[in-house]
Write a protein that holds these residues in place. Structure first.
Motif, PDB file in Angstrom:
ATOM      1  N   LYS A 162      10.428  -2.006  33.807  1.00 31.97           N
ATOM      2  CA  LYS A 162      10.044  -3.414  33.964  1.00 31.97           C
ATOM      3  C   LYS A 162       8.532  -3.558  33.818  1.00 31.97           C
TER       4      LYS A 162
ATOM      5  N   ASN B 295       9.360  -8.658  28.523  1.00 29.94           N
ATOM      6  CA  ASN B 295      10.181  -7.647  29.183  1.00 29.94           C
ATOM      7  C   ASN B 295      10.630  -8.085  30.578  1.00 29.94           C
ATOM      8  N   ASP B 296       9.677  -8.517  31.393  1.00 32.57           N
ATOM      9  CA  ASP B 296       9.990  -8.833  32.783  1.00 32.57           C
ATOM     10  C   ASP B 296      10.531 -10.242  32.981  1.00 32.57           C
ATOM     11  N   ASP B 297      10.696 -11.002  31.891  1.00 34.55           N
ATOM     12  CA  ASP B 297      11.293 -12.333  31.977  1.00 34.55           C
ATOM     13  C   ASP B 297      12.807 -12.307  31.797  1.00 34.55           C
TER      14      ASP B 297
ATOM     15  N   GLY C 207       5.276  -5.526  33.061  1.00 35.38           N
ATOM     16  CA  GLY C 207       4.777  -6.892  33.099  1.00 35.38           C
ATOM     17  C   GLY C 207       4.178  -7.303  31.762  1.00 35.38           C
TER      18      GLY C 207
ATOM     19  N   TRP D 144      11.109 -14.717  25.881  1.00 31.73           N
ATOM     20  CA  TRP D 144      11.099 -13.796  27.018  1.00 31.73           C
ATOM     21  C   TRP D 144      10.315 -12.521  26.731  1.00 31.73           C
TER      22      TRP D 144
END
Length: 287
Positions: free
Chosen positions: A243, A93-95, A245, A91
């Motif tokens: 958040k 950050n945004d996952d 990307g 993962w």
């Protein structure tokens, strides 16, 4: 006053009472994030936080206006380490599912051992000893290690062991790779946080604790503030990062909610008040 008008007023007052507090139940809130400014501690080789003023003044139109630009490395101050930081195809950050970044907090106190050894690493045995006193580390929790290092913030020399860019001089406690392996093999916490600059101890060169946790998509929180103010169990923590990307991490705003967790969720107490008011309303209409 007409009975129907009385009813309307009663219902309005009921909803006003429900919404008169941001957090019903008046729980205690603890800020677990250090302020980002010129004193914020970053990894010695990383870019520190920089805020550049754009405008701070009265405008020609007569209103006040402030704006600034900021830049910094992802990993500094109170921040998130996304699993991709040390594990390929995990993962970013945004996952990370948002529910993995909030939940019941568990605090493992390692202050005594860290005070005796600046390079102390929390072992599997330490976690097992903690469980013998406090019970099993629950699935879905946010697990925090409190080493007492927060009292050294923001003195870089005391906190990191050096105020230079020489990473070989870093000295602070962390989690032993064996401790991390025991956690991912035996427990189901959603994230692991620590009040030092890294979940690996300062002298680490392979960052095996990062590799172990992140390989199982367990995010990390570093430079956590005020974990010493949390109870061993019972707090709810919200750890929400910027958040970014494709980010490998980023600044995080973390807060803990203590006491009256049901009321704070806005369920039991407001509904009880609403039920009582509706009963009174029904009685008024009948009579």
């Amino acid at each position: 006053m007409d009975v129907r008008l009385k009813a309307v007023v009663l219902v309005i007052l009921t909803f006003l009472r429900i919404s008169d507090a941001v957090l019903p139940g008046n729980p205690k809130v603890i800020d677990m994030t250090y302020t980002f400014d010129g004193t914020t501690i970053y990894w010695p080789t990383a870019k520190s936080f920089l805020r550049t003023n754009v405008f701070t003044n009265q405008t020609a139109a007569g209103y006040w206006y402030e704006a600034a630009e900021m830049e910094a490395a992802e990993h500094g101050g109170t921040h998130l380490d996304a699993p991709s930081h040390f594990s390929r195809n995990k993962w970013r950050n945004d996952d990370i599912p948002i529910e993995r970044l909030m939940g019941p907090a568990v605090v493992v106190d390692m202050t005594s051992k860290a005070a005796a050894d600046v390079d102390y690493q929390v072992t599997a045995q330490d976690f097992q000893d903690w469980e013998r006193t406090h019970g099993r580390i629950p699935d879905g929790c946010l697990l925090f290690v409190n080493t007492g290092w927060g009292k050294k913030w923001p003195n870089k020399l005391q906190y990191l062991g050096t105020d230079t860019k020489n990473t070989s001089l870093l000295h602070f406690p962390g989690i032993h790779p064996d401790g991390a392996r025991w956690l991912v093999q035996n427990r189901g916490m959603h994230a692991v946080g620590i009040d030092t600059a890294s979940i690996d101890y300062g002298q680490s060169t392979l960052f095996e604790t990062h590799q172990t946790l992140f390989g199982q998509n367990v995010p990390g929180f570093e430079n956590v503030a005020h974990s010493d103010k949390l109870p061993t169990k019972g707090a709810i923590v919200y750890a929400l990062p910027m958040k970014i990307g494709d980010g490998s991490g980023g600044p995080i705003r973390m807060v803990a909610i203590l006491g009256n967790a049901i009321g704070a969720a806005g369920t039991v107490k407001p509904m009880a008040g609403l039920l009582c008011s509706l009963l009174v309303l029904l009685f008024t209409l009948i009579h």
